[in-house]
Design a protein around this motif. Sequence first.
Motif, PDB file in Angstrom:
ATOM      1  N   PHE A 135       0.836  -1.206   0.000  1.00 39.94           N
ATOM      2  CA  PHE A 135       0.000   0.000   0.000  1.00 39.94           C
ATOM      3  C   PHE A 135       0.872   1.258   0.000  1.00 39.94           C
ATOM      4  O   PHE A 135       0.570   2.240  -0.682  1.00 39.94           O
ATOM      5  CB  PHE A 135      -0.910  -0.007   1.240  1.00 39.94           C
ATOM      6  CG  PHE A 135      -1.916   1.113   1.252  1.00 39.94           C
ATOM      7  CD1 PHE A 135      -3.043   1.066   0.451  1.00 39.94           C
ATOM      8  CD2 PHE A 135      -1.721   2.222   2.066  1.00 39.94           C
ATOM      9  CE1 PHE A 135      -3.962   2.094   0.453  1.00 39.94           C
ATOM     10  CE2 PHE A 135      -2.644   3.265   2.076  1.00 39.94           C
ATOM     11  CZ  PHE A 135      -3.774   3.193   1.270  1.00 39.94           C
ATOM     12  N   ARG A 136       1.979   1.183   0.720  1.00 43.92           N
ATOM     13  CA  ARG A 136       2.884   2.343   0.792  1.00 43.92           C
ATOM     14  C   ARG A 136       3.563   2.574  -0.554  1.00 43.92           C
ATOM     15  O   ARG A 136       3.759   3.717  -0.977  1.00 43.92           O
ATOM     16  CB  ARG A 136       3.914   2.112   1.899  1.00 43.92           C
ATOM     17  CG  ARG A 136       4.794   3.331   2.168  1.00 43.92           C
ATOM     18  CD  ARG A 136       5.705   3.055   3.361  1.00 43.92           C
ATOM     19  NE  ARG A 136       6.605   4.176   3.577  1.00 43.92           N
ATOM     20  CZ  ARG A 136       6.303   5.265   4.268  1.00 43.92           C
ATOM     21  NH1 ARG A 136       5.103   5.402   4.785  1.00 43.92           N
ATOM     22  NH2 ARG A 136       7.182   6.234   4.426  1.00 43.92           N
ATOM     23  N   ARG A 137       3.937   1.474  -1.241  1.00 38.08           N
ATOM     24  CA  ARG A 137       4.570   1.622  -2.553  1.00 38.08           C
ATOM     25  C   ARG A 137       3.594   2.201  -3.574  1.00 38.08           C
ATOM     26  O   ARG A 137       3.971   3.001  -4.432  1.00 38.08           O
ATOM     27  CB  ARG A 137       5.107   0.275  -3.041  1.00 38.08           C
ATOM     28  CG  ARG A 137       6.409  -0.159  -2.356  1.00 38.08           C
ATOM     29  CD  ARG A 137       7.074  -1.275  -3.145  1.00 38.08           C
ATOM     30  NE  ARG A 137       6.258  -2.477  -3.218  1.00 38.08           N
ATOM     31  CZ  ARG A 137       6.313  -3.466  -2.325  1.00 38.08           C
ATOM     32  NH1 ARG A 137       7.143  -3.382  -1.300  1.00 38.08           N
ATOM     33  NH2 ARG A 137       5.552  -4.528  -2.468  1.00 38.08           N
ATOM     34  N   MET A 138       2.337   1.788  -3.469  1.00 39.05           N
ATOM     35  CA  MET A 138       1.327   2.280  -4.397  1.00 39.05           C
ATOM     36  C   MET A 138       0.891   3.710  -4.052  1.00 39.05           C
ATOM     37  O   MET A 138       0.429   4.449  -4.927  1.00 39.05           O
ATOM     38  CB  MET A 138       0.113   1.353  -4.389  1.00 39.05           C
ATOM     39  CG  MET A 138       0.404  -0.044  -4.926  1.00 39.05           C
ATOM     40  SD  MET A 138      -1.036  -1.126  -4.805  1.00 39.05           S
ATOM     41  CE  MET A 138      -2.171  -0.302  -5.925  1.00 39.05           C
ATOM     42  N   ASN A 139       1.012   4.079  -2.774  1.00 39.59           N
ATOM     43  CA  ASN A 139       0.605   5.412  -2.328  1.00 39.59           C
ATOM     44  C   ASN A 139       1.732   6.043  -1.504  1.00 39.59           C
ATOM     45  O   ASN A 139       1.617   6.177  -0.281  1.00 39.59           O
ATOM     46  CB  ASN A 139      -0.665   5.315  -1.463  1.00 39.59           C
ATOM     47  CG  ASN A 139      -1.814   4.665  -2.195  1.00 39.59           C
ATOM     48  OD1 ASN A 139      -2.530   5.311  -2.928  1.00 39.59           O
ATOM     49  ND2 ASN A 139      -1.983   3.359  -1.973  1.00 39.59           N
ATOM     50  N   PRO A 140       2.834   6.382  -2.138  1.00 39.92           N
ATOM     51  CA  PRO A 140       3.981   6.910  -1.390  1.00 39.92           C
ATOM     52  C   PRO A 140       3.653   8.265  -0.748  1.00 39.92           C
ATOM     53  O   PRO A 140       2.840   9.036  -1.291  1.00 39.92           O
ATOM     54  CB  PRO A 140       5.064   7.070  -2.462  1.00 39.92           C
ATOM     55  CG  PRO A 140       4.312   7.235  -3.742  1.00 39.92           C
ATOM     56  CD  PRO A 140       3.091   6.379  -3.597  1.00 39.92           C
ATOM     57  N   PRO A 141       4.243   8.552   0.417  1.00 43.38           N
ATOM     58  CA  PRO A 141       4.025   9.853   1.041  1.00 43.38           C
ATOM     59  C   PRO A 141       4.507  10.975   0.123  1.00 43.38           C
ATOM     60  O   PRO A 141       5.447  10.802  -0.651  1.00 43.38           O
ATOM     61  CB  PRO A 141       4.888   9.780   2.312  1.00 43.38           C
ATOM     62  CG  PRO A 141       5.144   8.331   2.537  1.00 43.38           C
ATOM     63  CD  PRO A 141       5.153   7.698   1.189  1.00 43.38           C
ATOM     64  N   ARG A 142       3.844  12.114   0.223  1.00 40.09           N
ATOM     65  CA  ARG A 142       4.228  13.259  -0.585  1.00 40.09           C
ATOM     66  C   ARG A 142       4.424  14.455   0.331  1.00 40.09           C
ATOM     67  O   ARG A 142       3.573  14.757   1.163  1.00 40.09           O
ATOM     68  CB  ARG A 142       3.148  13.567  -1.624  1.00 40.09           C
ATOM     69  CG  ARG A 142       3.560  14.630  -2.649  1.00 40.09           C
ATOM     70  CD  ARG A 142       2.567  14.652  -3.788  1.00 40.09           C
ATOM     71  NE  ARG A 142       1.270  15.170  -3.360  1.00 40.09           N
ATOM     72  CZ  ARG A 142       0.880  16.442  -3.535  1.00 40.09           C
ATOM     73  NH1 ARG A 142       1.684  17.304  -4.123  1.00 40.09           N
ATOM     74  NH2 ARG A 142      -0.314  16.832  -3.139  1.00 40.09           N
ATOM     75  N   VAL A 143       5.567  15.128   0.190  1.00 40.50           N
ATOM     76  CA  VAL A 143       5.876  16.294   1.014  1.00 40.50           C
ATOM     77  C   VAL A 143       6.130  17.481   0.097  1.00 40.50           C
ATOM     78  O   VAL A 143       6.952  17.399  -0.824  1.00 40.50           O
ATOM     79  CB  VAL A 143       7.111  16.045   1.907  1.00 40.50           C
ATOM     80  CG1 VAL A 143       7.435  17.287   2.729  1.00 40.50           C
ATOM     81  CG2 VAL A 143       6.878  14.851   2.815  1.00 40.50           C
TER      82      VAL A 143
END
Length: 451
Positions: free
Chosen positions: A23-31
């Motif tokens: 899930f993290r790879r598909m929805n990486p954090p964005r800053v």
Amino acid sequence: MAFISEVSMGFSHDMDDEYEKLFRRMNPPRVVIDNESCKKATVIRVDSANKYGILLDVVQILTDLNLVIAKAYISSDGGWFMDVFNVTDQDGNKVTDEGIHEYIQKSLGPESCVTSSMRSVGVTQSLDHTAIELMGTDRPGLLSEVSAVLTNLKCNVVSAEVWTHNTRAAAVMQVTDEETGSAIVDPERLSLIKELLCNVLGGSNKTRGAKTVVSHEITHTERRLHQMMFADRDYERSDDDNFDEKQKPNVTVDNWYDKDYSVITIRCKDRPKLLFDTVCTLTDMQYVVFHANVDAEGPKAYQEFYIRHIDGSPVKSDAERQRVIQCLEAAIKRRVSEGLKLELCTTDRVGLLSNVTRIFRENSLTVTRAEVSTKAGKAVNTFYVRDASGYVVDSKTIESIRQVIGQTILKVKGSPEDLKPVSQDSPTRFLFGGLFKSRSFVNFGLVRSYS
């Protein structure tokens, strides 16, 4: 059957971990770091998959960079976490340092591996130092006695933070071996350190416990101090008689029944790290922040949290409501240091903390909070002190101490602002003038030497 159950549980846990990674790879954090949209502050936007404890992780990273959070909007209702922070540096300026920008991106962006508040506690072993956690009853001279024990046992304090609140004292210290400059690993010696410090912390108090923990784990000091004092239930006792009414926080908790949230509002004098302190406590109490608004642009800070317990329920009873209020008030008060602020800056050496705190004790001063750090051979220590009898600190006492330690070494950072100068021919100056050039230490008879 038990074996099958354990395998199944392990398999389920592994599947959860793999799902989380996917899930993290598909929805990486964005800053996004924006210095254009706001005239007075740098705007930091963080979008990420939601996870319990992530708000504390983000606030902790910004706080550790000594950034001031002037405003914040937080939303984590559902599977996504969205935060907007207006931040400045300590001088009130926008954050333009590219090194800080890069650190924030690495810590919170796609490259980060921060997915849990366990990062705040720390689980990594360190060979550079030994961490000592202390919890006990506060009393005048306690820090002096603790540091004297460590000096006698040939331990060098490289960093430390000490908090006192509601008659209790908590400390996290990083120490090294005097000879090797590295962590202390001898089990017998560690056991002796623990035993002697426990004796000092316990004193003659039989009603409240003393605790000493020695480890090699890397710990986030301020996070750990909150956890220690919360576990010690310092919020159950009141020191309001000694607390400045102007700084007393106003905390309310109400239920928003239509949405099944509890709404916490906090109004108090603004100060650094206030948001970190309140979010720490809500996390420790296992509450989830779904929405929040923070405004600290003026002298007063306003925080509003929409929360539920981790089990999905709002605050259920008056008793729970009072406990939330007490715990948040305690979290705010722990870092509010009544007393005179003194800053010591000098060449670091073994026994420095012991000598300085001994001088405070001999002049009837008690330390209410302390921050000890060393870098590149320099010691920068901050002490908040009060008269041990409860009176206002006498300016003559402070000036006498500065003459002993050195006026350029020990500076007054709080009121009284104007201290009368003492004659340069003062006999005290000559009697103690060489104290900080000497490497001799005083043995108070508190401990036996370790060899």
